[in-house]
Scaffold this motif. Sequence first.
Motif: not given
Length: 359
Positions: A222-224, A226, A252-253, A256, A259-260
């Motif tokens: 999940a984007d959350s 992080t 893509e995973t 993502s 980016r964290r």
Amino acid sequence: MLRTCFVHCSAVCALSGSRFIPAQIGRQHTGSSSAYVLRRKQSHALGRTKCRRVTKTNQGGICRGTRVASAVAEAEQSGREAEGTPLYQCLVQIGTRYNNIVILEGAEGAPVHYAGCRVLLLDDSGNVHSIYRRHTAWTGSYWDEFATFPAVIPSGPVAILGLGAGTSARLILELWPSRKLIGYEIDGLLVHQAREYLGLSALEVPTTEGGVLSVVVGDAFADSATVEGGFAGIIVDLFAGGELPPQLRQPETWVSLKRRLIPGGRIMVNCGGACVEKSDNKGDVDNGTWTWEDGAARKDATLEAMAVAFPDQLNWRKMANQEASNVLALTGDLPDLGTWSAAVPDRLKESVLSWKPYQ
């Protein structure tokens, strides 16, 4: 529903260097209890252990197999078969939305690697996902390798995606007691059982140096998942149904997850090994319920997806000189191996030297 039972087992694992080959524990429901034994899949070239059902249990929730399907390693060497002694007690057996959770405790007479320790098994594959010993954080398995990670990342929080019962976090906090870890685990009931039976709650108490494990129940993708400012490092140890989840085979995973990270941050990944152990849910274990599949394609696809997200910034190592051994991956420039080796405990120094660029 929780159940308590005793377990007859043959060999639970084989050790070769830092390579741990987990046993697979099979289940059979007979009335109100389940019985567990192991069998060696003789037809498989890798010689790993699988499970065989037993057909009899006694009353009162105590499970006793009628015989041991394959002997412990010592008995196999001498041509004898081990019988009659329950070597494992089943502390927990419970189904959740995400897992079939089993926690076993090895008796003192169990194979030496599991004597007196507790193991966590998940999903229908019965794979071992965590090991807990009260007297030591060392496991002799791939979890120990994650403890080399803090030596090659900047200061800052470290995420563990696929926390399980916190096996890797325990050794990291022992060796790097100022590190702040954030573990993501999707199964809240698993977290509860790990706190009660597998020492997880002790990791949630800050060390004298300020290190601690914070547990987040939620989806690691999940984007959350992080923190503000980003992670100094991310450990990825995610498996579902005995194999790497398909998300890890998608570039893509990894973009993502990249980016964290803070500048200089890295990701260390357990990419699995050459085999995938799965259950096809048929009725007869010995006639194909446990299946062995080629895991190399999944492992290679994961590495290739990472290479797309981290061009010329991916390294890998095989944990032992065996076909089925786990492969680890590390993003970023290849660290100076001499400096890295000097920064870790003696028992991890040699393994650090085997890292190389992925090509």
